[in-house]
Design a protein around this motif. Structure first.
Motif, PDB file in Angstrom:
ATOM      1  N   PRO B 461       7.834  -0.178  20.736  1.00 59.45           N
ATOM      2  CA  PRO B 461       7.543   1.161  21.277  1.00 59.45           C
ATOM      3  C   PRO B 461       7.311   2.209  20.186  1.00 59.45           C
ATOM      4  N   ARG B 462       7.773   1.920  18.956  1.00 61.00           N
ATOM      5  CA  ARG B 462       7.591   2.909  17.888  1.00 61.00           C
ATOM      6  C   ARG B 462       6.224   2.792  17.215  1.00 61.00           C
ATOM      7  N   VAL B 463       5.533   1.674  17.493  1.00 65.41           N
ATOM      8  CA  VAL B 463       4.280   1.408  16.772  1.00 65.41           C
ATOM      9  C   VAL B 463       3.113   1.264  17.753  1.00 65.41           C
ATOM     10  N   VAL B 464       2.035   1.983  17.493  1.00 66.11           N
ATOM     11  CA  VAL B 464       0.801   1.817  18.266  1.00 66.11           C
ATOM     12  C   VAL B 464      -0.234   1.164  17.343  1.00 66.11           C
ATOM     13  N   SER B 465      -0.676  -0.051  17.690  1.00 64.03           N
ATOM     14  CA  SER B 465      -1.701  -0.741  16.899  1.00 64.03           C
ATOM     15  C   SER B 465      -3.022  -0.675  17.653  1.00 64.03           C
ATOM     16  N   LEU B 466      -4.043  -0.130  17.010  1.00 67.61           N
ATOM     17  CA  LEU B 466      -5.337   0.037  17.676  1.00 67.61           C
ATOM     18  C   LEU B 466      -6.434  -0.680  16.894  1.00 67.61           C
ATOM     19  N   VAL B 494       6.682   7.167  19.642  1.00 68.23           N
ATOM     20  CA  VAL B 494       5.770   6.666  18.616  1.00 68.23           C
ATOM     21  C   VAL B 494       6.087   7.262  17.247  1.00 68.23           C
ATOM     22  N   ARG B 495       6.197   6.397  16.238  1.00 73.37           N
ATOM     23  CA  ARG B 495       6.427   6.839  14.862  1.00 73.37           C
ATOM     24  C   ARG B 495       5.316   6.361  13.929  1.00 73.37           C
ATOM     25  N   HIS B 496       4.554   5.316  14.357  1.00 71.70           N
ATOM     26  CA  HIS B 496       3.503   4.751  13.496  1.00 71.70           C
ATOM     27  C   HIS B 496       2.255   4.443  14.314  1.00 71.70           C
ATOM     28  N   VAL B 497       1.116   4.747  13.728  1.00 67.38           N
ATOM     29  CA  VAL B 497      -0.157   4.306  14.301  1.00 67.38           C
ATOM     30  C   VAL B 497      -0.840   3.446  13.248  1.00 67.38           C
ATOM     31  N   ILE B 498      -1.218   2.212  13.627  1.00 65.66           N
ATOM     32  CA  ILE B 498      -1.939   1.336  12.698  1.00 65.66           C
ATOM     33  C   ILE B 498      -3.351   1.120  13.236  1.00 65.66           C
ATOM     34  N   LEU B 499      -4.357   1.457  12.415  1.00 64.33           N
ATOM     35  CA  LEU B 499      -5.742   1.189  12.801  1.00 64.33           C
ATOM     36  C   LEU B 499      -6.176  -0.126  12.167  1.00 64.33           C
ATOM     37  N   LEU B 551      -2.910  10.040   2.892  1.00 61.44           N
ATOM     38  CA  LEU B 551      -2.542   9.170   4.008  1.00 61.44           C
ATOM     39  C   LEU B 551      -1.017   9.037   4.070  1.00 61.44           C
ATOM     40  N   THR B 552      -0.459   9.327   5.238  1.00 61.52           N
ATOM     41  CA  THR B 552       1.005   9.306   5.361  1.00 61.52           C
ATOM     42  C   THR B 552       1.546   7.880   5.312  1.00 61.52           C
ATOM     43  N   GLY B 553       0.729   6.898   5.695  1.00 63.78           N
ATOM     44  CA  GLY B 553       1.163   5.505   5.656  1.00 63.78           C
ATOM     45  C   GLY B 553       0.468   4.751   4.533  1.00 63.78           C
ATOM     46  N   ASN B 554       0.219   3.464   4.758  1.00 60.95           N
ATOM     47  CA  ASN B 554      -0.380   2.616   3.734  1.00 60.95           C
ATOM     48  C   ASN B 554      -1.601   1.876   4.265  1.00 60.95           C
ATOM     49  N   VAL B 555      -2.297   1.212   3.335  1.00 57.05           N
ATOM     50  CA  VAL B 555      -3.394   0.335   3.718  1.00 57.05           C
ATOM     51  C   VAL B 555      -2.919  -1.104   3.505  1.00 57.05           C
ATOM     52  N   TYR B 556      -2.964  -1.925   4.555  1.00 61.51           N
ATOM     53  CA  TYR B 556      -2.469  -3.300   4.468  1.00 61.51           C
ATOM     54  C   TYR B 556      -3.615  -4.292   4.555  1.00 61.51           C
ATOM     55  N   LEU B 557      -3.425  -5.427   3.899  1.00 61.71           N
ATOM     56  CA  LEU B 557      -4.470  -6.447   3.918  1.00 61.71           C
ATOM     57  C   LEU B 557      -4.643  -7.033   5.304  1.00 61.71           C
ATOM     58  N   SER B 558      -3.513  -7.218   6.020  1.00 57.92           N
ATOM     59  CA  SER B 558      -3.642  -7.737   7.385  1.00 57.92           C
ATOM     60  C   SER B 558      -2.739  -6.953   8.324  1.00 57.92           C
ATOM     61  N   GLN B 559      -3.079  -7.022   9.574  1.00 61.50           N
ATOM     62  CA  GLN B 559      -2.318  -6.342  10.608  1.00 61.50           C
ATOM     63  C   GLN B 559      -0.875  -6.869  10.622  1.00 61.50           C
ATOM     64  N   PHE B 560      -0.720  -8.160  10.359  1.00 62.41           N
ATOM     65  CA  PHE B 560       0.599  -8.788  10.365  1.00 62.41           C
ATOM     66  C   PHE B 560       1.461  -8.223   9.223  1.00 62.41           C
ATOM     67  N   ASP B 561       0.866  -8.114   8.027  1.00 65.34           N
ATOM     68  CA  ASP B 561       1.553  -7.476   6.901  1.00 65.34           C
ATOM     69  C   ASP B 561       2.001  -6.072   7.278  1.00 65.34           C
ATOM     70  N   ALA B 562       1.086  -5.334   7.906  1.00 63.36           N
ATOM     71  CA  ALA B 562       1.370  -3.949   8.247  1.00 63.36           C
ATOM     72  C   ALA B 562       2.626  -3.877   9.111  1.00 63.36           C
ATOM     73  N   LEU B 563       2.665  -4.707  10.141  1.00 62.61           N
ATOM     74  CA  LEU B 563       3.784  -4.668  11.075  1.00 62.61           C
ATOM     75  C   LEU B 563       5.078  -5.070  10.381  1.00 62.61           C
ATOM     76  N   ASN B 564       4.988  -6.073   9.514  1.00 63.76           N
ATOM     77  CA  ASN B 564       6.172  -6.525   8.783  1.00 63.76           C
ATOM     78  C   ASN B 564       6.724  -5.447   7.864  1.00 63.76           C
ATOM     79  N   CYS B 565       5.840  -4.786   7.142  1.00 59.72           N
ATOM     80  CA  CYS B 565       6.281  -3.775   6.188  1.00 59.72           C
ATOM     81  C   CYS B 565       6.914  -2.582   6.891  1.00 59.72           C
ATOM     82  N   ILE B 566       6.366  -2.243   8.051  1.00 61.12           N
ATOM     83  CA  ILE B 566       6.861  -1.056   8.747  1.00 61.12           C
ATOM     84  C   ILE B 566       8.260  -1.324   9.288  1.00 61.12           C
ATOM     85  N   ASN B 567       8.472  -2.567   9.764  1.00 58.78           N
ATOM     86  CA  ASN B 567       9.778  -2.862  10.372  1.00 58.78           C
ATOM     87  C   ASN B 567      10.878  -3.060   9.327  1.00 58.78           C
TER      88      ASN B 567
END
Lengths: 567, 567
Positions: B461-466, B494-499, B551-567
């Protein structure tokens, strides 16, 4: 629920408290004081009598209160739209005539109807075709034209023209007629207002004045200049020395007016009204979105069109001219603590009182002072850094900005903005018509495929793997045909072509027919065509098509599968 | 090398053998016989005297031989271009006058220059904006108009109009004036030619005649009708009974002619010439590509523009009118075994002999016969199945076809094809302006992310992936802003949005500024913005930009990395 969509007032109205009321009232007082000189000045810019500026700030703001979704947007005359109004009308009717004022009403009505229709049919997306570079370029160029157009008031001379060249030539021609006293007032007012913006704030901060008081002092600058120069003209009788003053302004509430709906007039106003609607909407929505984000509020762009449409129709029937949500006044409204659109309605009441009671006080207000407030306000819009930014980012964006600026300055606002839009669409189509097509190979030990020109990869002389980095549609369909034909025709080893479709978001009918053509031609050369990594929605469409039945090869889930199956 | 690019004749010329010569000669004889009636007929269709058709087939084909890249394309008058010529000229000059023939030369010159310039500046991509559905619709509608326009010759009456309605009304008006003998000849010729196409082939096959002989017999149909009806008119003196005949045709090689370059004429011809160039080029290149693929030969589209440009300029100076590569004659040339463009040059010699020596033989040729050959030829172009196909495939493509057909029939060729192009561009922009944005979640036990509405996925619920399934550019930049603001504004968790940018092939400056705006607004709401799976070329561009720094967040190589790093 559905009614609340079209009447956002029902949503915030039912939670209205005494505390909200007091916040809204305070904001309204501050905005009203700021709006009086601004409204008069923008009427002048639009080529209309000063009271039109006050009228254009009353009914529109109340209608927006009822229909708009932003809590803090302040609707009324703004600089760029006023300039576009003047440019549109001056080609058709002579400035200063009754017909000119009526044409302004027609322009507002037409623009209002367009906005309303776009809102009802949810066509807000049309405004998206104004790209950021085009808007930035347009606003910068408009700012320059506006500033140049006000120099005649600063110098007390006549000058005309709606592009920079005409304006400058006309100014030079009339320069000998300069009224010295007017020029002194104009230059003093301009210099003072610049100093208030740039010098006063650091000074007050050094003197230890609080941030709030500093902010009030800076914003009160224009009001001070208006009062000071009006008093000077009155005390020293400068009106008799040739200083042009505002003069008699009727003491009245906004009158009920009827726009002309003559077909020939409406025909001539059609394009300007459309451009004014788009530019006004874009300016307004971006302010509204920015301020809404600060409080996690939502803006409904289609409802905003309805709100702005209603505001413009209101302006048309109450002696106004085209209006939109203004940047500076909305920010002031927000900063002053406005919580609901009711603050706007209270501002309207304040301006109505001004129109009714205070107009005799501005009899001696010099037009040069109003011109000075306009010049200082619009020069903050002028920002050539977009040119540098676009240059560094992409040639296409740079060309669009440059063309918009140059054409707006040289040929006027309508031509400038239209050319900018058309050029950015053409450049976008051109870019997508020559998509990046990478020949890919397998990275040893992985299942990943990369560009053979950028990476060390394994390839098979019998197989050509191509990744197209673009949706396939009519503008690039034939490009793909040519690309594949050229790649394969000269290379007798090739037996398979695999198209990796991971970046293909859409395949339209033209592209489908091109794929069929490619398939047939490859078949003639004894080469099989395969697809890999076709996206779900694209595959849904292809599934029932003849193309898949005649495809000489197969469709694979991944490029790696494809290569494995073929070998 | 560079010279050979502009003069393809240097490439094939140096390998020319005696065997190639004999193949080319045989093909040329066959094509010449076929071209004589066709050239006369298309001149009639273009509103010109019959000899213009012969002239338009001589110099152009020789020039194409020198400059063109297709080995088998036969250049000369074609049906659709002849119709467009008639439509363009009839609005300006009266048919049958000297001015009309001169304007036809100007049109060919203008079109030739345009093609040449497009070729030299490698602007062949412009033709890509004619989508397949638009071309199909246009050719179908043109076929109907051409057939209708020839009915007047079949009936021996006068009728005018360049859209279907005008034509049909005019035909009905003049119907009482029908010349019965002409009508008999016309109807007989049409019926016979239809029978040759539909009935003769099966009949000969049943009689055991070989495929080659059957082909020759079918292709000789028009020649037979021409001879038969000419003889009938001569023997029975039908010319005196009101049957309109070709009459005196000068016995001459193509004359040297000078197009008019009067600015007012050229101004009026500008748009038609541009459309004729585009349509002609598209028709020609698709024939050339199809035939080249059969022999693994390459076609250079830009050089083709130069070849067709030279051909049209040739037509302009030798009494012709606009020409292009024709479908039927090129196929005949290919089937007859032509191996190099020299076959075209030999065809030109054959037609020159015809123009010099054979024109007295066609004195008694009835115009109704020529009209019959046109009708039968163009009705094979009429194909409404594109409507069904587009309907099944996509609404956008269907709208483009329907609009092109209806507007071509109702308002003429220029309006029809222009409207089709504009509509398909607008529909494409509309589609990409509202891209598919999927909210995605993790498929348990994998690293794959899928649409939460289509699959059983894990979400936080804290992360919106689009995932945005489209390049980001000005037309959809604001759409993304609105989408994200609406998604996040109402959801306090919501605390994070990942594009996820795997389908984003490009980010233009407008989209970059929108991303900055999204970043700022999300920051106001205490939400971080992250990007994942940004493509190489897109990342190259972003690397130096201010956006990545803020950019308040980061740029990740994969969506999976992104989710892992945020958690």
């Amino acid at each position: 629920m559905s009614l609340a969509r079209y009447l956002p007032i029902l949503t915030w109205g039912k939670d209205y408290t005494r505390e909200t009321l007091s916040n809204d009232l305070i904001a309204a007082v501050i905005v009203t004081i700021m709006l009086i000189p601004q409204s008069l000045a923008y009427a002048l810019l639009a080529g209309l009598p000063p009271e039109a500026g006050l009228y254009a700030s009353i009914a529109p703001i109340i209608l927006y209160t009822v229909f708009g979704t932003s809590r803090v947007l302040a609707v009324g005359p703004v600089a760029v739209v006023s300039l576009m109004t003047a440019a549109a009308l001056s080609n058709i009717v002579e400035q200063g005539t009754m017909g000119y004022a009526v044409a302004a009403l027609s322009l507002a009505a037409l623009s209002g109807i367009m906005l309303l229709v776009m809102g009802l049919f949810r066509m807000g997306f049309v405004a998206n075709f104004l790209s950021h570079p085009v808007i930035s370029g347009f606003i910068t160029a408009s700012g320059i034209i506006i500033a140049a157009s006000q120099l005649k008031h600063i110098l007390g001379i006549d000058a005309h023209g709606h592009n920079l060249l005409d304006l400058v030539l006309s100014l030079f021609q009339h320069l000998p007629e300069t009224n010295v006293i007017t020029a002194v007032i104009g230059v003093f007012a301009t210099a003072f207002l610049f100093w208030v913006r740039k010098g006063l704030k650091p000074l007050l901060q050094k003197l230890g004045v609080g941030a709030t008081m500093t902010g009030v002092a800076v914003k009160a600058g224009p009001v001070f200049v208006v009062v000071a120069t009006t008093l000077a003209v009155w005390l020293f009788g400068l009106g008799d020395q040739g200083v042009k003053i505002v003069g008699d302004v009727p003491q009245s509430l906004p009158p009920l007016t009827l726009p002309s709906f003559s077909p020939s007039l409406l025909g001539q106003l059609l394009l300007p009204a459309f451009l004014i609607s788009l530019i006004g909407f874009v300016e307004s929505i971006s302010v509204a979105q920015t301020l809404a984000a600060k409080k996690r509020q939502r803006i409904d762009p289609d409802q905003e069109l309805i709100g702005l449409g209603a505001a413009n129709i209101g302006a048309a029937f109450t002696g106004g001219f085209p209006v939109t949500g203004g940047f500076s006044r909305s920010v002031v409204n927000f900063d002053a603590g406005a919580q609901t659109p009711a603050a706007g309605a209270f501002t309207a009441i304040g301006l109505a009182i001004a129109a009714l009671a205070l107009t005799p006080l501005i009899f001696f207000l010099p037009k040069a002072t109003l011109a000075a407030t306009i010049i200082v306000a619009v020069l903050s819009l002028v920002d050539f850094s977009i040119l540098k930014r676009a240059w560094e980012y992409s040639l296409a964006d740079f060309s669009a900005v440059l063309a918009t600026i140059v054409l707006t300055l040289a040929m006027g606002v309508d031509v400038g903005v239209s050319a900018g839009v058309v050029l950015s669409v053409l450049l976008h189509l051109y870019k997508t018509s020559r998509p990046h097509i990478a020949e890919v190979g397998l990275i040893e030990g992985t299942e990943h495929f990369r560009n053979i020109n950028r990476h060390e990869v394994q390839t098979d002389p019998r197989v050509v793997s191509l990744r197209v980095d673009e949706s396939l549609y009519f503008a690039n369909a034939r490009f793909l045909e040519d690309f594949i034909q050229n790649r394969v025709a000269g290379d007798k080893n090739v037996r398979h072509v695999i198209l990796q479709c991971s970046a293909v978001n859409d395949i339209d009918l033209s592209a489908l027919e091109s794929l069929e053509m490619i398939n047939t031609r490859l078949e003639e050369m004894d080469v099989c065509l395969h697809l890999s990594e076709v996206k779900g929605p694209v595959m849904d469409r292809l599934r029932d098509q003849h193309f898949l039945k005649t495809l000489t090869g197969n469709v694979y889930l991944s490029q790696f599968d494809a290569l494995n199956c073929i070998n």
